[in-house]
Design a protein around this motif. Structure first.
Motif, PDB file in Angstrom:
ATOM      1  N   GLY A  85       0.807  -1.208   0.000  1.00  0.00           N
ATOM      2  CA  GLY A  85       0.000   0.000   0.000  1.00  0.00           C
ATOM      3  C   GLY A  85       0.838   1.255   0.000  1.00  0.00           C
ATOM      4  O   GLY A  85       0.461   2.272  -0.588  1.00  0.00           O
ATOM      5  N   GLU A  86       2.012   1.195   0.635  1.00  0.00           N
ATOM      6  CA  GLU A  86       2.879   2.373   0.700  1.00  0.00           C
ATOM      7  C   GLU A  86       3.730   2.529  -0.550  1.00  0.00           C
ATOM      8  O   GLU A  86       4.391   3.558  -0.729  1.00  0.00           O
ATOM      9  N   GLY A  87       3.732   1.515  -1.431  1.00  0.00           N
ATOM     10  CA  GLY A  87       4.418   1.619  -2.698  1.00  0.00           C
ATOM     11  C   GLY A  87       5.935   1.544  -2.618  1.00  0.00           C
ATOM     12  O   GLY A  87       6.506   1.010  -1.660  1.00  0.00           O
ATOM     13  N   VAL A  88       6.601   2.116  -3.639  1.00  0.00           N
ATOM     14  CA  VAL A  88       8.060   2.078  -3.753  1.00  0.00           C
ATOM     15  C   VAL A  88       8.610   3.481  -3.570  1.00  0.00           C
ATOM     16  O   VAL A  88       8.214   4.416  -4.264  1.00  0.00           O
ATOM     17  N   SER A  89       9.527   3.612  -2.634  1.00  0.00           N
ATOM     18  CA  SER A  89      10.175   4.895  -2.363  1.00  0.00           C
ATOM     19  C   SER A  89      11.413   5.044  -3.229  1.00  0.00           C
ATOM     20  O   SER A  89      12.261   4.149  -3.273  1.00  0.00           O
ATOM     21  N   ASP A  90      11.527   6.187  -3.899  1.00  0.00           N
ATOM     22  CA  ASP A  90      12.710   6.422  -4.731  1.00  0.00           C
ATOM     23  C   ASP A  90      13.953   6.591  -3.868  1.00  0.00           C
ATOM     24  O   ASP A  90      15.052   6.232  -4.276  1.00  0.00           O
ATOM     25  N   ALA A  91      13.779   7.116  -2.655  1.00  0.00           N
ATOM     26  CA  ALA A  91      14.928   7.267  -1.754  1.00  0.00           C
ATOM     27  C   ALA A  91      15.513   5.901  -1.411  1.00  0.00           C
ATOM     28  O   ALA A  91      16.735   5.710  -1.411  1.00  0.00           O
ATOM     29  N   THR A  92      14.631   4.929  -1.123  1.00  0.00           N
ATOM     30  CA  THR A  92      15.088   3.572  -0.837  1.00  0.00           C
ATOM     31  C   THR A  92      15.721   2.947  -2.069  1.00  0.00           C
ATOM     32  O   THR A  92      16.773   2.300  -1.995  1.00  0.00           O
ATOM     33  N   PHE A  93      15.087   3.163  -3.224  1.00  0.00           N
ATOM     34  CA  PHE A  93      15.597   2.615  -4.481  1.00  0.00           C
ATOM     35  C   PHE A  93      16.999   3.144  -4.760  1.00  0.00           C
ATOM     36  O   PHE A  93      17.919   2.387  -5.080  1.00  0.00           O
TER      37      PHE A  93
ATOM     38  N   LEU B 138      -1.093   3.865 -11.864  1.00  0.00           N
ATOM     39  CA  LEU B 138      -0.066   4.276 -10.912  1.00  0.00           C
ATOM     40  C   LEU B 138      -0.258   5.746 -10.588  1.00  0.00           C
ATOM     41  O   LEU B 138      -0.747   6.512 -11.415  1.00  0.00           O
ATOM     42  N   GLU B 139       0.143   6.136  -9.391  1.00  0.00           N
ATOM     43  CA  GLU B 139       0.200   7.559  -9.062  1.00  0.00           C
ATOM     44  C   GLU B 139       1.478   7.844  -8.281  1.00  0.00           C
ATOM     45  O   GLU B 139       2.006   6.971  -7.593  1.00  0.00           O
TER      46      GLU B 139
ATOM     47  N   ASP C 253       8.089  11.336  -3.622  1.00  0.00           N
ATOM     48  CA  ASP C 253       9.098  10.488  -4.280  1.00  0.00           C
ATOM     49  C   ASP C 253       8.680   9.028  -4.328  1.00  0.00           C
ATOM     50  O   ASP C 253       9.489   8.136  -4.567  1.00  0.00           O
ATOM     51  N   THR C 254       7.377   8.765  -4.117  1.00  0.00           N
ATOM     52  CA  THR C 254       6.895   7.390  -4.014  1.00  0.00           C
ATOM     53  C   THR C 254       5.895   7.065  -5.110  1.00  0.00           C
ATOM     54  O   THR C 254       5.063   7.907  -5.480  1.00  0.00           O
ATOM     55  N   LEU C 255       5.953   5.831  -5.621  1.00  0.00           N
ATOM     56  CA  LEU C 255       4.978   5.341  -6.589  1.00  0.00           C
ATOM     57  C   LEU C 255       4.063   4.320  -5.917  1.00  0.00           C
ATOM     58  O   LEU C 255       4.540   3.416  -5.202  1.00  0.00           O
ATOM     59  N   VAL C 256       2.756   4.450  -6.132  1.00  0.00           N
ATOM     60  CA  VAL C 256       1.796   3.502  -5.562  1.00  0.00           C
ATOM     61  C   VAL C 256       0.771   3.107  -6.617  1.00  0.00           C
ATOM     62  O   VAL C 256       0.478   3.877  -7.542  1.00  0.00           O
ATOM     63  N   LEU C 257       0.234   1.909  -6.481  1.00  0.00           N
ATOM     64  CA  LEU C 257      -0.879   1.492  -7.328  1.00  0.00           C
ATOM     65  C   LEU C 257      -2.115   2.295  -6.956  1.00  0.00           C
ATOM     66  O   LEU C 257      -2.380   2.540  -5.779  1.00  0.00           O
ATOM     67  N   THR C 258      -2.889   2.690  -7.948  1.00  0.00           N
ATOM     68  CA  THR C 258      -4.162   3.356  -7.691  1.00  0.00           C
ATOM     69  C   THR C 258      -5.221   2.304  -7.374  1.00  0.00           C
ATOM     70  O   THR C 258      -4.994   1.098  -7.504  1.00  0.00           O
TER      71      THR C 258
END
Length: 381
Positions: A318-326, A351-352, A356-361
């Motif tokens: 639910g929290e998606g992918v963080s670009d900072a972590t990536f 996607l939204e 800096d995070t991507l999550v599924l809509t």
């Protein structure tokens, strides 16, 4: 540092019609010898790979509660002896209602198990029979009540939808019954027809009638809304929890972290390499005796594949992918590497981007597999 271990008990009293996991009918099998082989694998693994400190352990199957009380005691004692430490915060065992007796629950509790994942699937006898399940509604109530009485309040209920003969009314009833059990976690999956299962064979013969896709989608939508009203957060595509009761072990997978995999057919991810254990019992046990390890496949994961997995595992959450972590892991921005697929998916409304995070809509969640495919095979500059 690696912090998780999965242990596989392949034995079942009854083989479910939909299950394609590595499993075997328990009657006349060398269960005690298999448990001894698992202990040897644990010892060899922790001796070879020393950079670990267990925080989560998950025992799955098969059916771990198909073991006798003494076998459970032996096995869990071995797990604690080899893998246990003060850092362990979540110790989960999968449990089938009809085999999880008061006495077995006492053994689980005495050995530090603090979470149960209860394989319910449905609350209607007609559906359970079609699935090849042997429990009934009363078994479910009894298991949950006995676990709570023993002090194991952290429980998850598994439910399935899209089942043959399942109506919306049936699924609503199952969701309501699960909520009435007052457990803090519910996992719910649509039926997938897998090869080497009874359902696959029936489907090949045209004898398996499943709900229409529109009905299956409606069931999933109802699930999300009903659980949200009761305070459950959808923290992963198929998993819902009262905040604070998310599966810490499964989050290790979705966060693309490494883990030990112990037992026949288990998979592991250690020091950048994915390994697959032999599935057949005799082959697994022979490899342990002859070589110390039961690996039949080893795959050094290249950087491109690690980044792909970071995306499609992370987008399940639910929290998606963080670009900072990536960027901290791979030294580049996902918005740079996956610029085109990200733009396409945002335009489709699947996607939204939130800072800096991507999550599924909401529209993207039921189409997760289609979204994930967009990140596979992207050529790196």
């Amino acid at each position: 540092m690696l912090k998780a271990a999965y242990l596989h008990i392949p034995f079942c009293v009854q083989i479910c019609h939909y299950c394609d996991f590595n499993k075997i009918f328990i009657h006349q099998q060398p269960v005690d010898e298999y448990l001894q082989s698992m202990k040897k694998e644990m010892i060899h693994t922790t001796t070879r790979f020393k950079n670990y400190e267990m925080e989560t352990i998950f025992v799955g199957g098969g059916t771990p509660t198909a073991l006798s009380e003494q076998q459970l005691q032996t096995f869990l004692g071995d797990v604690n002896e080899v893998l246990g430490n003060r850092s362990l915060i979540e110790f989960t065992v999968e449990a089938n209602p009809e085999q999880t007796t008061k006495e077995k629950i006492a053994v689980l509790k005495a050995n530090g198990v603090n979470r149960l994942s209860v394989g319910v699937q449905a609350f209607q006898s007609s559906l359970l029979k079609k699935l090849g399940r042997t429990h009934n509604k009363e078994d479910i109530y009894s298991t949950v009540a006995e676990a709570k009485k023993a002090g194991i309040d952290n429980m998850s209920i598994d439910l399935m939808f899209g089942l043959p003969g399942q109506t919306m009314e049936m699924f609503k009833e199952s969701v309501d019954e699960a909520l009435a059990l007052d457990v803090p976690h519910i996992s719910s999956y649509s039926l997938q027809i897998e090869k080497k299962t009874v359902f696959y064979n029936l489907a090949q013969k045209g004898k398996l009638v499943l709900p229409e896709q529109e009905l299956e989608a409606a069931m999933y939508e109802y699930l999300i809304e009903a659980l949200d009203k009761k305070g459950f957060k959808q923290y992963e595509i198929s998993n819902f929890a009262i905040p604070g009761f998310e599966s810490k072990h499964n989050l290790q997978y979705w966060n693309n972290n490494e883990y030990f995999g112990i037992g026949a057919g288990a998979h592991s991810y250690v020091e950048g390499t994915r390994r697959r254990n032999a599935g057949p019992l005799k082959q697994y046990m022979n490899l342990i005796e002859e070589h110390g390890f039961p690996y039949i496949e080893e795959h050094q994961v290249p950087l491109s594949e690690k980044m792909e997995e970071e995306m499609f595992m992370g987008l399940r959450k639910g929290e998606g992918v963080s670009d900072a972590t990536f960027m901290s892991r791979y030294g580049r921005s996902m918005f740079d590497i996956y610029k085109e697929p990200i733009q396409r998916l945002i335009q489709k409304g699947w996607l939204e981007q939130r800072e800096d995070t991507l999550v599924l809509t909401k529209d993207g969640r039921p189409l997760g597999n289609e979204v994930f495919q967009e990140f596979i095979g992207v050529v790196l500059d």
